[in-house]
Scaffold this motif. Structure first.
Motif, PDB file in Angstrom:
ATOM      1  N   HIS A   8      60.292  50.853  37.584  1.00 36.28           N
ATOM      2  CA  HIS A   8      60.881  51.271  38.854  1.00 36.28           C
ATOM      3  C   HIS A   8      62.258  51.909  38.640  1.00 36.28           C
ATOM      4  N   TYR A   9      62.520  52.324  37.400  1.00 39.15           N
ATOM      5  CA  TYR A   9      63.720  53.083  37.055  1.00 39.15           C
ATOM      6  C   TYR A   9      64.996  52.333  37.425  1.00 39.15           C
ATOM      7  N   GLY A  10      65.022  51.051  37.046  1.00 35.97           N
ATOM      8  CA  GLY A  10      66.190  50.237  37.358  1.00 35.97           C
ATOM      9  C   GLY A  10      67.424  50.593  36.556  1.00 35.97           C
ATOM     10  N   GLY A  11      67.242  51.298  35.453  1.00 35.94           N
ATOM     11  CA  GLY A  11      68.390  51.679  34.631  1.00 35.94           C
ATOM     12  C   GLY A  11      68.620  50.716  33.486  1.00 35.94           C
ATOM     13  N   ASN A  12      69.740  50.932  32.788  1.00 36.01           N
ATOM     14  CA  ASN A  12      70.010  50.143  31.587  1.00 36.01           C
ATOM     15  C   ASN A  12      70.928  48.948  31.836  1.00 36.01           C
ATOM     16  N   ARG A  13      71.207  48.611  33.091  1.00 33.57           N
ATOM     17  CA  ARG A  13      72.038  47.452  33.393  1.00 33.57           C
ATOM     18  C   ARG A  13      71.215  46.183  33.247  1.00 33.57           C
ATOM     19  N   MET A  14      71.672  45.287  32.378  1.00 34.27           N
ATOM     20  CA  MET A  14      70.968  44.033  32.166  1.00 34.27           C
ATOM     21  C   MET A  14      71.325  42.983  33.211  1.00 34.27           C
ATOM     22  N   ASP A  15      72.542  43.087  33.747  1.00 32.26           N
ATOM     23  CA  ASP A  15      73.011  42.048  34.653  1.00 32.26           C
ATOM     24  C   ASP A  15      72.206  41.976  35.944  1.00 32.26           C
ATOM     25  N   VAL A  16      71.649  43.105  36.389  1.00 25.84           N
ATOM     26  CA  VAL A  16      70.959  43.125  37.680  1.00 25.84           C
ATOM     27  C   VAL A  16      69.629  42.360  37.632  1.00 25.84           C
ATOM     28  N   PRO A  17      68.708  42.699  36.714  1.00 22.61           N
ATOM     29  CA  PRO A  17      67.457  41.923  36.691  1.00 22.61           C
ATOM     30  C   PRO A  17      67.661  40.467  36.287  1.00 22.61           C
ATOM     31  N   GLU A  60      69.744  52.089  47.581  1.00 19.13           N
ATOM     32  CA  GLU A  60      68.325  51.858  47.853  1.00 19.13           C
ATOM     33  C   GLU A  60      67.484  51.961  46.584  1.00 19.13           C
ATOM     34  N   HIS A  61      67.843  52.901  45.720  1.00 20.22           N
ATOM     35  CA  HIS A  61      67.080  53.096  44.484  1.00 20.22           C
ATOM     36  C   HIS A  61      67.121  51.831  43.630  1.00 20.22           C
ATOM     37  N   GLN A  62      68.313  51.256  43.484  1.00 20.90           N
ATOM     38  CA  GLN A  62      68.457  50.053  42.671  1.00 20.90           C
ATOM     39  C   GLN A  62      67.789  48.859  43.348  1.00 20.90           C
ATOM     40  N   LEU A  63      67.879  48.793  44.667  1.00 26.85           N
ATOM     41  CA  LEU A  63      67.268  47.679  45.385  1.00 26.85           C
ATOM     42  C   LEU A  63      65.744  47.695  45.275  1.00 26.85           C
ATOM     43  N   ARG A  64      65.151  48.883  45.151  1.00 28.68           N
ATOM     44  CA  ARG A  64      63.695  48.936  44.968  1.00 28.68           C
ATOM     45  C   ARG A  64      63.302  48.299  43.642  1.00 28.68           C
ATOM     46  N   ALA A  65      64.122  48.511  42.622  1.00 29.88           N
ATOM     47  CA  ALA A  65      63.865  47.883  41.325  1.00 29.88           C
ATOM     48  C   ALA A  65      64.078  46.371  41.419  1.00 29.88           C
ATOM     49  N   VAL A  66      65.086  45.949  42.168  1.00 24.93           N
ATOM     50  CA  VAL A  66      65.331  44.519  42.371  1.00 24.93           C
ATOM     51  C   VAL A  66      64.158  43.885  43.111  1.00 24.93           C
ATOM     52  N   GLN A  67      63.675  44.559  44.146  1.00 26.11           N
ATOM     53  CA  GLN A  67      62.522  44.059  44.886  1.00 26.11           C
ATOM     54  C   GLN A  67      61.301  43.930  43.978  1.00 26.11           C
TER      55      GLN A  67
END
Length: 331
Positions: A67-76, A138-145
Motif C-alpha cells: 500500500h506504498y507506506g514508504g520507508n518509515r519503520m516507526d509507523v507500522p 490520507e495516503h499514509q493512513l491507507r497504509a496504516v489501515q
C-alpha cells in the motif's frame, strides 16, 4: 503524591476506558447485514506462538509496502504496538469498521491511556507514536489501515489480547516486525541480531534456577526485550510474580528500546521497570543514573497533570452545585 507509579489513582479512569472498550466490542458484534464479522474469513494460525508472531509480521510488512507506506519503520511498528494494548479480542470487528479519518484519534487515545498508567515507558516508546501527532495524510493512513486489517486477519489479538499476562507473553510480536523492516545493511551496521526465543528461554532457565525474591534483572543489550520475556515466563512457571523483581534494560537502538517499553507493558513486568536508550560501552553505568532520573521526572509530571485535572473536575462540580443553589434561592 510520590514519584512512584500510583496505579490506584487511575482506577476510575481505567475502569471507564475498559467499559468504553467493552461497549464498542458489543456494538461491533450485534447482528447486522454484511458486518465486518461476517466478511472476515477466519484462518488457521500456527500453533507455535513464535512462528505465529513471525507470520503476523511478514503479512504486516507485505501490507505496508503493497500500500506504498514508504520507508518509515516507526509507523507500522507503532500501529501494531498500539493494537497490542487492547485486552478485548472482540474489539477487532469494531476496528475493521473504522474510516481513515478516525484512525489518528483512535491511536492518540490508545497511547494517551497508556501514558496515564505508565508515562515512563510510554515516553521511552515515543519513537513509535510521535508520527501520530504529525497529522498523517490520507495516503499514509491507507497504509496504516491496511496494517490494522492485516494484523487482525492474521490473529494478532490471539497473541496479545488475553487477560492473562502469561498467555500474551508467549511471543514477542514486535521483534520480527522490527528486524523484518530493517534493511540488511542497517542490521549489520548496528549489530542487531535478536536472540532466538529458544535460546533466551534456555538462558532464562539457567539464570533463575537458584533465584531469590527481589532479584534485579539487568540486560545491557536489550533489543525489543526478548530476554525479559523469557525470564518473566520462567518466573511465572515457578509461581513467582515479575512485579517483585526489578527490570533494567538498555539498547543503542532507539526503536528497539521503544519496542521493549511497549512489551514491558504487554508482558506486565511490573512497576519496577526502567528501559532507556544508551550505549552500554560508552559510560560506566550505561546511562542508568540518568535514565532513572528521567523516569522519576516523567512520573512526577504525570502526577502533576492528573492532580490538576482532578482539581479542575472538583472545581467544576462545586461551581455547578453553587449555580444550583443560587437558582434555587432566586426561585
Amino acid at each position: 503524591m510520590s514519584d512512584v507509579v500510583q496505579f490506584d489513582l487511575f482506577g476510575e479512569v481505567e475502569q471507564k476506558l475498559q467499559e468504553r472498550t467493552r461497549q464498542r466490542a458489543q456494538e461491533a458484534t450485534r447482528p447486522r447485514p454484511t458486518t465486518a464479522a461476517q466478511r472476515r474469513k477466519r484462518k488457521t494460525f500456527p500453533g507455535d506462538p513464535h512462528r505465529h508472531a513471525v507470520e503476523v509480521a511478514e503479512n504486516v510488512i507485505a501490507a505496508w509496502f503493497s500500500h506504498y507506506g514508504g520507508n518509515r519503520m516507526d509507523v507500522p511498528i507503532g500501529t501494531i504496538a498500539a493494537l497490542s494494548f487492547f485486552r478485548e479480542p472482540l474489539v477487532a470487528d469494531w476496528l475493521l469498521t473504522l474510516e481513515l479519518a478516525q484512525l489518528p484519534q483512535l491511536l492518540r487515545e490508545i497511547w494517551g491511556t497508556q501514558w496515564l498508567s505508565r508515562p515512563d515507558l510510554i515516553e521511552v516508546a515515543r519513537p513509535l507514536h510521535d508520527w501520530v501527532e504529525e497529522d498523517p495524510d490520507e495516503h499514509q493512513l491507507r497504509a496504516v489501515q491496511a496494517v490494522i486489517h492485516t494484523a487482525i486477519y492474521n490473529g494478532l489479538f490471539d497473541l496479545t489480547a488475553d487477560d492473562d499476562p502469561y498467555e500474551r507473553s508467549e511471543a514477542d510480536v514486535l521483534s520480527p516486525l522490527l528486524t523484518g523492516l530493517r534493511h540488511k545493511s542497517d542490521k549489520k551496521w548496528r549489530g542487531e541480531y535478536h536472540t532466538p526465543a529458544s535460546v533466551s528461554d534456555l538462558m532464562a532457565e539457567i539464570l533463575i534456577r537458584d533465584t531469590t525474591h527481589g532479584l534485579t534483572i539487568r540486560e545491557p543489550a536489550l533489543g525489543s526485550g526478548g530476554m525479559f520475556r523469557s525470564v518473566a515466563q520462567a518466573l511465572r512457571d515457578r509461581g513467582l510474580n515479575p512485579h517483585d523483581y526489578t527490570w533494567l534494560g538498555n539498547d543503542i537502538d532507539r526503536l528497539a528500546t521503544a519496542c521493549a517499553a511497549v512489551n514491558a507493558i504487554v508482558w506486565d513486568l511490573g512497576p519496577k521497570t526502567a528501559i532507556w536508550c544508551a550505549n552500554s560501552l560508552a559510560t560506566e553505568d550505561a546511562g542508568l543514573s540518568e535514565a532513572l532520573a528521567q523516569r522519576t521526572a516523567v512520573i512526577q509530571h504525570r502526577n502533576a497533570v492528573v492532580e490538576q485535572a482532578l482539581f479542575e473536575r472538583k472545581a467544576r462540580r462545586l461551581l455547578g452545585a453553587l449555580d444550583q443553589l443560587l437558582e434555587g434561592a432566586a426561585a
